[in-house]
Design a protein around this motif. Structure first.
Motif, short mmCIF file in Angstrom:
data_model
loop_
_atom_site.label_atom_id
_atom_site.label_comp_id
_atom_site.label_asym_id
_atom_site.label_seq_id
_atom_site.Cartn_x
_atom_site.Cartn_y
_atom_site.Cartn_z
N UNK A 1 4.75 6.49 -20.25
CA UNK A 1 3.74 5.89 -19.73
C UNK A 1 4.24 5.13 -18.39
N UNK A 2 5.35 5.41 -17.71
CA UNK A 2 5.44 4.32 -16.79
C UNK A 2 4.75 4.81 -15.44
N UNK A 3 4.83 6.24 -15.19
CA UNK A 3 4.06 6.58 -14.06
C UNK A 3 2.55 6.21 -14.08
N UNK A 4 1.89 6.32 -15.40
CA UNK A 4 0.64 5.88 -15.72
C UNK A 4 0.43 4.33 -15.48
N UNK A 5 1.20 3.58 -16.22
CA UNK A 5 1.09 2.18 -16.12
C UNK A 5 1.50 1.77 -14.51
N UNK A 6 2.23 2.17 -13.77
CA UNK A 6 2.51 1.62 -12.36
C UNK A 6 1.39 2.13 -11.47
N UNK A 7 0.79 3.48 -11.58
CA UNK A 7 -0.11 3.74 -10.83
C UNK A 7 -1.51 3.04 -11.10
N UNK A 8 -1.85 2.70 -12.27
CA UNK A 8 -2.98 1.97 -12.66
C UNK A 8 -2.53 0.48 -12.04
N UNK A 9 -1.68 -0.16 -12.00
CA UNK A 9 -1.43 -1.41 -11.71
C UNK A 9 -1.48 -1.43 -10.28
N UNK A 10 -0.98 -0.52 -9.58
CA UNK A 10 -0.80 -0.62 -7.88
C UNK A 10 -2.11 -0.18 -7.48
N UNK A 11 -2.80 0.72 -8.06
CA UNK A 11 -4.12 1.21 -7.57
C UNK A 11 -5.08 -0.16 -7.58
N UNK A 12 -4.95 -0.88 -8.83
CA UNK A 12 -5.73 -2.20 -9.05
C UNK A 12 -5.39 -3.25 -8.00
N UNK A 13 -4.01 -3.42 -7.65
CA UNK A 13 -3.50 -4.43 -6.61
C UNK A 13 -4.17 -4.06 -5.32
N UNK B 1 3.75 11.75 -11.98
CA UNK B 1 3.98 12.72 -12.91
C UNK B 1 5.87 12.60 -13.07
N UNK B 2 6.29 12.45 -12.09
CA UNK B 2 7.99 12.34 -12.21
C UNK B 2 8.28 11.13 -13.09
N UNK B 3 7.59 9.93 -12.67
CA UNK B 3 7.75 8.67 -13.45
C UNK B 3 7.57 8.85 -14.77
N UNK B 4 6.42 9.56 -15.06
CA UNK B 4 5.85 9.57 -16.69
C UNK B 4 6.95 10.79 -17.21
N UNK C 1 0.86 -1.31 -0.01
CA UNK C 1 -0.04 -0.02 0.17
C UNK C 1 0.88 1.30 0.13
N UNK C 2 2.06 1.18 0.82
CA UNK C 2 3.01 2.40 0.69
C UNK C 2 3.65 2.46 -0.83
N UNK C 3 3.90 1.48 -1.04
CA UNK C 3 4.59 1.62 -2.58
C UNK C 3 3.38 2.06 -3.51
N UNK C 4 2.24 1.61 -3.52
CA UNK C 4 1.27 2.33 -4.07
C UNK C 4 0.94 3.65 -4.05
N UNK C 5 1.16 4.05 -2.80
CA UNK C 5 0.84 5.74 -2.48
C UNK C 5 2.15 6.45 -3.07
N UNK C 6 3.25 5.87 -2.93
CA UNK C 6 4.46 6.63 -3.66
C UNK C 6 4.34 6.70 -4.95
N UNK C 7 3.71 5.72 -5.62
CA UNK C 7 3.81 5.61 -6.86
C UNK C 7 2.66 6.77 -7.57
N UNK C 8 1.58 6.73 -6.82
CA UNK C 8 0.66 7.72 -7.11
C UNK C 8 1.14 9.20 -7.06
N UNK C 9 2.06 9.29 -5.95
CA UNK C 9 2.61 10.61 -5.60
C UNK C 9 3.55 11.12 -6.48
N UNK C 10 4.40 10.31 -7.05
CA UNK C 10 5.43 10.28 -8.29
C UNK C 10 5.14 9.93 -9.61
#
Ligand code: ADP
Ligand code: MG
Length: 216
Positions: free
Chosen positions: A40-52, A27-30, A16-25
């Motif tokens: 698309x890395x930020x979008x990909x990871x945020x979509x995946x971790x939110x679903x997880x 824009x930076x990842x993308x 959950x903390x990883x998902x939170x950090x991915x969401x927070x970052x």
């Protein structure tokens, strides 16, 4: 938690903390992926971790194996790009290695993370210096093993692993990409931080925060 044993709440908290950090970052990842990939890395990871996280909420897992299997399967099925199968494999291997247990001690967690790294290697064939997520994850796994072998607490070893992941992430900047989309750029990939190494540094930072217990 004590800091030397991670129970299911703590292991789920890591995800959950990883998902939170991915969401927070996100824009930076993308932004990093727009320089040497397809933005698309930020979008990909945020979509995946939110679903997880949604999947964990829907069916609370009864073991570490079940927890990480849910995360891995969700990432494989919802996350696009190279990172979906790579992170999916990482979590699936963490889960099979952790096993049907309700908690992991330091060596157990380190063994599971090492298996996750080996899954990434099996899937993507990255080598050190290829400018990928491997370049942050491998030094983190090494630092975790070294810290525990020295008798450090899980918390201290995870904080060392997080520093090693950050250094590995930063070290990707001068590298020439040899794997993934960034490799298409050849020399023009030099001078840019790898997006996947950047998200791995968040994964390890989340472990240090949630599984590492209070900072001494
Ligand atoms: P895509 O490149 O398909 O758009 P993402 O943007 O989500 O996928 O993820 C890109 C990241 O994936 C890269 O920054 C790199 O760290 C990682 N990556 C790509 N190919 C490989 C590979 N073969 N092995 C390890 N990591 C890889
Ligand atoms: Mg991309």
């Amino acid at each position: 938690m004590a800091g030397d044993v991670a129970d299911l709440d703590a292991l789920g908290g890591w995800v959950r903390e990883f998902a939170r950090l991915v969401a927070e970052h996100r824009g930076e990842l993308t932004r990093l992926d727009s320089a040497i990939g397809d933005a698309d890395h930020g979008v990909n990871m945020d979509r995946g971790m939110t679903a997880a996280v949604t999947a964990l909420d829907a069916a609370p897992p009864a073991s570490a194996a079940a927890l990480f299997k849910t995360v891995g399967m969700t990432l494989v099925s919802t996350t696009g790009g190279a990172s979906g199968p790579l992170y999916g494999t990482l979590f699936l291997r963490v889960g099979t290695t952790a096993g049907e247990v309700g908690e992991l001690d330091g060596p157990g967690f380190a063994k599971a993370l090492r298996a996750g790294l080996e899954g990434v290697v099996a899937r993507g064939k990255p080598e050190a210096g290829d400018k990928t997520m491997f370049d942050a994850l491998a030094p983190a796994a090494d630092a975790l093993d070294a810290g525990l072998a020295d008798g450090d607490s899980l918390g201290a070893a995870l904080r060392a692993a997080s520093s090693a992941a950050d250094a590995g992430r930063d070290a990707t900047i001068p590298m020439l990409a040899r794997k993934g989309r960034a490799s298409y750029l050849g020399e023009r990939s030099i001078g840019h931080q790898d997006p996947g190494a950047t998200s791995v540094a968040l994964l390890v930072a989340a472990a240090a925060t949630v599984l590492g217990g209070p900072q001494p």
